[in-house]
Design a protein around this motif. Structure first.
Motif, PDB file in Angstrom:
ATOM      1  N   SER A  59       0.827  -1.197   0.000  1.00 42.44           N
ATOM      2  CA  SER A  59       0.000   0.000   0.000  1.00 42.44           C
ATOM      3  C   SER A  59       0.861   1.247   0.000  1.00 42.44           C
ATOM      4  N   SER A  60       0.256   2.357  -0.348  1.00 44.96           N
ATOM      5  CA  SER A  60       0.980   3.624  -0.342  1.00 44.96           C
ATOM      6  C   SER A  60       1.106   4.186   1.066  1.00 44.96           C
ATOM      7  N   SER A  61       0.383   3.625   2.016  1.00 41.56           N
ATOM      8  CA  SER A  61       0.448   4.098   3.399  1.00 41.56           C
ATOM      9  C   SER A  61       1.617   3.500   4.170  1.00 41.56           C
ATOM     10  N   GLY A  62       2.320   2.536   3.593  1.00 37.28           N
ATOM     11  CA  GLY A  62       3.421   1.872   4.274  1.00 37.28           C
ATOM     12  C   GLY A  62       3.008   0.588   4.969  1.00 37.28           C
ATOM     13  N   HIS A  63       1.723   0.258   4.938  1.00 37.83           N
ATOM     14  CA  HIS A  63       1.251  -0.985   5.533  1.00 37.83           C
ATOM     15  C   HIS A  63       1.442  -2.149   4.562  1.00 37.83           C
ATOM     16  N   VAL A  64       1.563  -3.335   5.123  1.00 41.08           N
ATOM     17  CA  VAL A  64       1.576  -4.579   4.358  1.00 41.08           C
ATOM     18  C   VAL A  64       0.402  -5.397   4.872  1.00 41.08           C
ATOM     19  N   TYR A  65      -0.396  -5.917   3.953  1.00 45.58           N
ATOM     20  CA  TYR A  65      -1.607  -6.652   4.311  1.00 45.58           C
ATOM     21  C   TYR A  65      -1.499  -8.111   3.875  1.00 45.58           C
ATOM     22  N   VAL A  66      -2.117  -8.987   4.669  1.00 45.38           N
ATOM     23  CA  VAL A  66      -2.206 -10.407   4.354  1.00 45.38           C
ATOM     24  C   VAL A  66      -3.682 -10.742   4.211  1.00 45.38           C
ATOM     25  N   PRO A 124      -3.765  -6.110   8.302  1.00 49.97           N
ATOM     26  CA  PRO A 124      -2.406  -5.545   8.319  1.00 49.97           C
ATOM     27  C   PRO A 124      -1.470  -6.441   9.124  1.00 49.97           C
ATOM     28  N   VAL A 125      -0.231  -6.541   8.680  1.00 53.60           N
ATOM     29  CA  VAL A 125       0.747  -7.348   9.394  1.00 53.60           C
ATOM     30  C   VAL A 125       1.011  -6.750  10.774  1.00 53.60           C
ATOM     31  N   ASN A 126       1.020  -5.448  10.862  1.00 51.81           N
ATOM     32  CA  ASN A 126       1.150  -4.772  12.148  1.00 51.81           C
ATOM     33  C   ASN A 126       0.018  -3.757  12.251  1.00 51.81           C
ATOM     34  N   ALA A 127      -0.975  -4.047  13.066  1.00 54.97           N
ATOM     35  CA  ALA A 127      -2.166  -3.194  13.157  1.00 54.97           C
ATOM     36  C   ALA A 127      -1.894  -1.874  13.863  1.00 54.97           C
ATOM     37  N   LYS A 128      -0.858  -1.812  14.693  1.00 53.12           N
ATOM     38  CA  LYS A 128      -0.586  -0.603  15.473  1.00 53.12           C
ATOM     39  C   LYS A 128       0.047   0.513  14.655  1.00 53.12           C
ATOM     40  N   LYS A 129       0.947   0.144  13.741  1.00 54.50           N
ATOM     41  CA  LYS A 129       1.624   1.159  12.939  1.00 54.50           C
ATOM     42  C   LYS A 129       2.060   0.567  11.605  1.00 54.50           C
ATOM     43  N   ALA A 130       2.328   1.448  10.667  1.00 50.66           N
ATOM     44  CA  ALA A 130       2.794   1.007   9.352  1.00 50.66           C
ATOM     45  C   ALA A 130       4.207   0.434   9.481  1.00 50.66           C
ATOM     46  N   ILE A 131       4.497  -0.583   8.702  1.00 51.98           N
ATOM     47  CA  ILE A 131       5.829  -1.187   8.718  1.00 51.98           C
ATOM     48  C   ILE A 131       6.839  -0.246   8.079  1.00 51.98           C
ATOM     49  N   HIS A 132       6.429   0.423   6.998  1.00 48.16           N
ATOM     50  CA  HIS A 132       7.308   1.332   6.262  1.00 48.16           C
ATOM     51  C   HIS A 132       6.835   2.770   6.416  1.00 48.16           C
ATOM     52  N   LYS A 133       7.731   3.698   6.118  1.00 50.37           N
ATOM     53  CA  LYS A 133       7.404   5.128   6.204  1.00 50.37           C
ATOM     54  C   LYS A 133       6.991   5.715   4.860  1.00 50.37           C
ATOM     55  N   ALA A 134       6.996   4.902   3.818  1.00 47.33           N
ATOM     56  CA  ALA A 134       6.619   5.361   2.479  1.00 47.33           C
ATOM     57  C   ALA A 134       5.946   4.203   1.743  1.00 47.33           C
ATOM     58  N   ARG A 152       5.721 -18.338   6.245  1.00 47.55           N
ATOM     59  CA  ARG A 152       5.610 -17.831   7.612  1.00 47.55           C
ATOM     60  C   ARG A 152       6.196 -16.429   7.778  1.00 47.55           C
ATOM     61  N   VAL A 153       6.886 -15.934   6.768  1.00 51.61           N
ATOM     62  CA  VAL A 153       7.391 -14.557   6.815  1.00 51.61           C
ATOM     63  C   VAL A 153       7.089 -13.843   5.508  1.00 51.61           C
ATOM     64  N   ILE A 154       6.995 -12.525   5.614  1.00 53.11           N
ATOM     65  CA  ILE A 154       6.804 -11.666   4.456  1.00 53.11           C
ATOM     66  C   ILE A 154       8.002 -10.748   4.373  1.00 53.11           C
ATOM     67  N   CYS A 155       8.524 -10.607   3.186  1.00 48.36           N
ATOM     68  CA  CYS A 155       9.590  -9.642   2.945  1.00 48.36           C
ATOM     69  C   CYS A 155       8.980  -8.509   2.126  1.00 48.36           C
ATOM     70  N   SER A 156       9.172  -7.290   2.581  1.00 44.12           N
ATOM     71  CA  SER A 156       8.599  -6.137   1.880  1.00 44.12           C
ATOM     72  C   SER A 156       9.670  -5.091   1.643  1.00 44.12           C
ATOM     73  N   ALA A 157       9.529  -4.386   0.520  1.00 45.38           N
ATOM     74  CA  ALA A 157      10.470  -3.337   0.135  1.00 45.38           C
ATOM     75  C   ALA A 157       9.701  -2.048  -0.080  1.00 45.38           C
ATOM     76  N   SER A 158      10.391  -0.924   0.130  1.00 42.35           N
ATOM     77  CA  SER A 158       9.674   0.342   0.115  1.00 42.35           C
ATOM     78  C   SER A 158      10.502   1.472  -0.474  1.00 42.35           C
ATOM     79  N   LEU A 159       9.802   2.561  -0.772  1.00 43.07           N
ATOM     80  CA  LEU A 159      10.465   3.778  -1.227  1.00 43.07           C
ATOM     81  C   LEU A 159      11.201   4.482  -0.098  1.00 43.07           C
TER      82      LEU A 159
END
Length: 168
Positions: free
Chosen positions: A3-10, A24-34, A47-54
């Motif tokens: 997502s553009s909000s920095g969240h990763v969803y499953v 969301p993988v982390n409901a409290k805060k976005a994983i990324h800042k961009a 069992r794990v997600i790898c995510s990349a961001s701007l």
């Protein structure tokens, strides 16, 4: 999902509602800042997600669902039993365009917008090493936009040069 909000969803199928629901993988805060540019599951256990961001980071985050992942214990992350735990954060000089796990899930490659290919042995992370070292390879052309492992030691990357390049 990214997502553009920095969240990763499953996505998880809800039999009560008869459709898929994104959590969301982390409901409290976005994983990324961009904006998140790429998301990949561990190919052996999921069992794990790898995510990349701007924001110039690669995050490896646990995504274990007991009812879905209990039987899949293969690969370096087969023993992960948490959800939303950050296992590793990698900081880069530029934003990350793409990433890919090797077929065995033991290696990870991520390509950055400053023409770097970074290769990481993820078995060190699963073993408890929070600071594994990645091998960097500088591409002399334009940045790669996509990469995919076609074998355990072969990676194809392509981008603004409009030519696929095989790395061994």
């Amino acid at each position: 999902m990214a997502s553009s909000s920095g969240h990763v969803y499953v996505g998880k199928f809800s039999s009560d509602n008869n459709f898929w629901v994104a959590h969301p993988v982390n409901a409290k805060k976005a994983i990324h800042k961009a904006t998140v540019t790429c998301v990949r599951f561990d190919p052996m256990s999921s069992r794990v997600i790898c995510s990349a961001s701007l924001d110039g980071t690669v995050q490896i985050t646990s995504s274990f669902y007991e009812e879905l992942d209990a039987a899949s214990t293969a690969g370096p992350f087969g023993s992960v039993t948490s959800y939303g735990e950050n296992l590793l954060t990698i900081n880069c000089n530029g934003w990350i365009n793409s990433l890919s796990f090797s077929p065995s899930g033991k290696a990870l490659c991520y390509v950055t917008h400053d023409c770097e290919l970074n290769f990481l042995d993820v078995t060190e992370i699963a073993g408890g090493n929070k600071k594994p070292k990645s091998e960097k390879l500088l591409h002399t052309g334009n940045p790669h936009l996509s990469c995919v492992y076609i074998d355990e030691d072969k990676l194809v990357a392509t981008g603004y040069d409009k030519v696929p390049i095989l790395y061994k």
